[in-house]
Write a protein that holds these residues in place. Structure first.
Motif, PDB file in Angstrom:
ATOM      1  N   VAL A   1      71.902 100.397  31.384  1.00 40.47           N
ATOM      2  CA  VAL A   1      71.942  98.939  31.229  1.00 40.47           C
ATOM      3  C   VAL A   1      72.666  98.276  32.406  1.00 40.47           C
ATOM      4  O   VAL A   1      72.339  97.158  32.797  1.00 40.47           O
ATOM      5  CB  VAL A   1      72.565  98.535  29.871  1.00 40.47           C
ATOM      6  N   GLN A   2      73.618  98.997  33.014  1.00 41.09           N
ATOM      7  CA  GLN A   2      74.304  98.437  34.191  1.00 41.09           C
ATOM      8  C   GLN A   2      73.310  98.303  35.358  1.00 41.09           C
ATOM      9  O   GLN A   2      73.333  97.314  36.104  1.00 41.09           O
ATOM     10  CB  GLN A   2      75.475  99.334  34.591  1.00 41.09           C
ATOM     11  N   LEU A   3      72.422  99.293  35.490  1.00 42.27           N
ATOM     12  CA  LEU A   3      71.438  99.225  36.581  1.00 42.27           C
ATOM     13  C   LEU A   3      70.506  98.023  36.395  1.00 42.27           C
ATOM     14  O   LEU A   3      70.106  97.377  37.371  1.00 42.27           O
ATOM     15  CB  LEU A   3      70.645 100.534  36.659  1.00 42.27           C
ATOM     16  N   ALA A   4      70.176  97.716  35.129  1.00 42.67           N
ATOM     17  CA  ALA A   4      69.320  96.547  34.871  1.00 42.67           C
ATOM     18  C   ALA A   4      70.078  95.258  35.210  1.00 42.67           C
ATOM     19  O   ALA A   4      69.510  94.318  35.782  1.00 42.67           O
ATOM     20  CB  ALA A   4      68.859  96.540  33.419  1.00 42.67           C
ATOM     21  N   VAL A   5      71.363  95.219  34.873  1.00 38.86           N
ATOM     22  CA  VAL A   5      72.172  94.040  35.208  1.00 38.86           C
ATOM     23  C   VAL A   5      72.300  93.905  36.730  1.00 38.86           C
ATOM     24  O   VAL A   5      72.203  92.800  37.280  1.00 38.86           O
ATOM     25  CB  VAL A   5      73.557  94.108  34.508  1.00 38.86           C
ATOM     26  N   ASP A   6      72.463  95.019  37.431  1.00 39.44           N
ATOM     27  CA  ASP A   6      72.528  94.988  38.909  1.00 39.44           C
ATOM     28  C   ASP A   6      71.261  94.327  39.471  1.00 39.44           C
ATOM     29  O   ASP A   6      71.319  93.488  40.369  1.00 39.44           O
ATOM     30  CB  ASP A   6      72.615  96.402  39.496  1.00 39.44           C
ATOM     31  N   GLU A   7      70.112  94.747  38.916  1.00 39.88           N
ATOM     32  CA  GLU A   7      68.826  94.208  39.404  1.00 39.88           C
ATOM     33  C   GLU A   7      68.733  92.703  39.129  1.00 39.88           C
ATOM     34  O   GLU A   7      68.255  91.932  39.984  1.00 39.88           O
ATOM     35  CB  GLU A   7      67.673  94.962  38.702  1.00 39.88           C
ATOM     36  N   ALA A   8      69.214  92.295  37.955  1.00 47.29           N
ATOM     37  CA  ALA A   8      69.163  90.868  37.598  1.00 47.29           C
ATOM     38  C   ALA A   8      70.075  90.049  38.521  1.00 47.29           C
ATOM     39  O   ALA A   8      69.695  88.970  39.000  1.00 47.29           O
ATOM     40  CB  ALA A   8      69.586  90.684  36.138  1.00 47.29           C
ATOM     41  N   ARG A   9      71.261  90.568  38.791  1.00 45.99           N
ATOM     42  CA  ARG A   9      72.202  89.827  39.671  1.00 45.99           C
ATOM     43  C   ARG A   9      71.613  89.668  41.064  1.00 45.99           C
ATOM     44  O   ARG A   9      71.720  88.603  41.670  1.00 45.99           O
ATOM     45  CB  ARG A   9      73.532  90.571  39.765  1.00 45.99           C
TER      46      ARG A   9
ATOM     47  N   ALA B   1      68.637  89.336  41.776  1.00 48.68           N
ATOM     48  CA  ALA B   1      67.562  88.330  41.741  1.00 48.68           C
ATOM     49  C   ALA B   1      68.104  86.925  41.487  1.00 48.68           C
ATOM     50  O   ALA B   1      67.327  85.983  41.329  1.00 48.68           O
ATOM     51  CB  ALA B   1      66.553  88.717  40.656  1.00 48.68           C
ATOM     52  N   GLY B   2      69.432  86.777  41.393  1.00 51.43           N
ATOM     53  CA  GLY B   2      70.022  85.442  41.252  1.00 51.43           C
ATOM     54  C   GLY B   2      70.342  85.038  39.824  1.00 51.43           C
ATOM     55  O   GLY B   2      70.692  83.881  39.568  1.00 51.43           O
ATOM     56  N   ILE B   3      70.214  85.969  38.873  1.00 49.10           N
ATOM     57  CA  ILE B   3      70.526  85.649  37.464  1.00 49.10           C
ATOM     58  C   ILE B   3      72.029  85.418  37.313  1.00 49.10           C
ATOM     59  O   ILE B   3      72.841  86.164  37.870  1.00 49.10           O
ATOM     60  CB  ILE B   3      70.061  86.805  36.545  1.00 49.10           C
TER      61      ILE B   3
ATOM     62  N   VAL C   1      59.700  74.465  40.707  1.00 47.10           N
ATOM     63  CA  VAL C   1      59.793  75.155  39.414  1.00 47.10           C
ATOM     64  C   VAL C   1      61.259  75.181  38.975  1.00 47.10           C
ATOM     65  O   VAL C   1      62.163  75.067  39.804  1.00 47.10           O
ATOM     66  CB  VAL C   1      59.238  76.600  39.500  1.00 47.10           C
ATOM     67  N   LYS C   2      61.439  75.319  37.677  1.00 49.75           N
ATOM     68  CA  LYS C   2      62.797  75.390  37.119  1.00 49.75           C
ATOM     69  C   LYS C   2      63.414  76.740  37.461  1.00 49.75           C
ATOM     70  O   LYS C   2      62.774  77.785  37.248  1.00 49.75           O
ATOM     71  CB  LYS C   2      62.695  75.261  35.593  1.00 49.75           C
ATOM     72  N   LYS C   3      64.635  76.744  37.972  1.00 49.07           N
ATOM     73  CA  LYS C   3      65.264  78.020  38.363  1.00 49.07           C
ATOM     74  C   LYS C   3      65.511  78.908  37.129  1.00 49.07           C
ATOM     75  O   LYS C   3      65.804  78.413  36.052  1.00 49.07           O
ATOM     76  CB  LYS C   3      66.599  77.724  39.077  1.00 49.07           C
ATOM     77  N   ILE C   4      65.362  80.225  37.352  1.00 50.99           N
ATOM     78  CA  ILE C   4      65.627  81.177  36.256  1.00 50.99           C
ATOM     79  C   ILE C   4      67.102  81.571  36.331  1.00 50.99           C
ATOM     80  O   ILE C   4      67.525  82.249  37.276  1.00 50.99           O
ATOM     81  CB  ILE C   4      64.764  82.455  36.408  1.00 50.99           C
TER      82      ILE C   4
END
Ligand code: UTP
Length: 295
Positions: free
Chosen positions: A39-47, A49-51, A2-5
């Protein structure tokens, strides 16, 4: 394969009317859980996960979000000269690297679907994560990382879902449960804000999505739906005619920080588990509750 997110979209252009007057000049996504903006907590979660690229769809009064993810030279120099190295290290580790953020504006708050569509040029022709920052999910590993496991095995589109009480269902998008797919399941249908009799299950769509880029064309076809806004669920229902959708019932606790009870509860939960302030905060809470007549 699959294509990486690589990219995550954060829609932060809503009016936040439930938090007026706080949100008159401050975006609701900058309200803090203890000392970290939502919004920082959401960015933490995304990072986690490899975003690697963070796309913010902002609106009026949202310049402060851009400033939050920027380098603050004066502040950082002052911290350095005063020897406040721990605070400096925190700012540095929270900040995405140069070139990892993009900002676009939703000129009018025409709904979540429309906000996502505003990110189409920045996302381009690749699958992406969509994260609603005011849905705070306390989980380890984080919710998006849990969803990535399903995406890596099955591809397609992936939605985080959770169970709610039957009397709550009419407020949410609800999924139908199809065949199992590893730890997840195939979504057999979606309905926005159904009456309890029409709901296909008691599992609701919860603010984290992995979507294929074809969603943008589906959003462009939408007429305003429930509440006069362009809804993302309506576009996903159309996309599900062409592509698979999987539901991930993640492990973790959700706090809807878009409403006051969820926001206050998150502050209590996150405050209590902090090593630096937790024990003292617990004592303070006990006293407040006792003075208010106990539980
Ligand atoms: P909400 O519906 O919870 O946000 O949208 P809202 O409209 O700001 O809140 P209230 O109801 O007036 O208090 C969920 C997410 O979608 C974004 C919001 O910023 C929030 O992160 N959103 C919503 C947009 O970016 N644009 C919109 O037009 C609507």
């Amino acid at each position: 394969m699959v294509k990486k997110i690589n990219k995550a979209v954060f829609p932060v252009a809503g009016l936040g009317t439930r938090f007026l007057p706080a949100t008159k000049a401050v975006p609701k996504e900058m309200l803090t859980i203890v000392d970290r903006p939502v919004v920082q907590l959401a960015v933490d979660e995304a990072r986690e996960a490899g975003i690697e690229h963070f796309v913010f769809v902002t609106g009026r009064n949202k310049a402060v979000i851009e400033d939050h993810f920027d380098k603050q030279y004066e502040l950082e120099e002052t911290l350095r000269s005063r020897g406040k190295l721990e605070e400096l290290r925190l700012l540095e580790s929270d900040r995405p690297s140069a070139g990892q953020t993009s900002f676009t504006r939703q000129q009018e708050p025409l709904g979540l679907g429309h906000a996502v569509w505003c990110a189409r040029e920045l996302v381009g022709n690749e699958p992406f994560a969509l994260m609603l920052p005011d849905v705070l999910i306390h989980a380890s590993p984080g919710c998006l990382k849990q969803m990535m496991q399903t995406y890596d095995s099955h591809g397609g589109n992936v939605i985080a879902v959770e169970q709610v009480a039957p009397e709550e269902i009419h407020r949410y998008g609800v999924v139908g449960i199809g065949k199992p797919a590893g730890d997840a399941f195939e979504i057999s249908g979606m309905v926005e804000k159904p009456s309890p009799e029409d709901a296909p299950s008691n599992k609701i769509i919860t603010g984290r999505y992995i979507l294929q880029p074809e969603i943008f064309d589906k959003i462009a076809n939408q007429n305003p739906g429930s509440g006069g806004e362009i809804q993302i669920t309506d576009a996903m229902i159309q996309l599900a005619e062409d592509q698979p959708f999987y539901g991930v019932e993640f492990e973790g606790t959700t706090y809807d920080c878009g409403n006051k009870i969820g926001f206050l509860s998150a502050n209590v939960a996150y405050g209590l588990e902090r090593e630096d302030i937790g024990p003292q905060f617990k004592q303070a809470l006990k006293q407040i509750i006792a003075e208010a007549g106990g539980l």
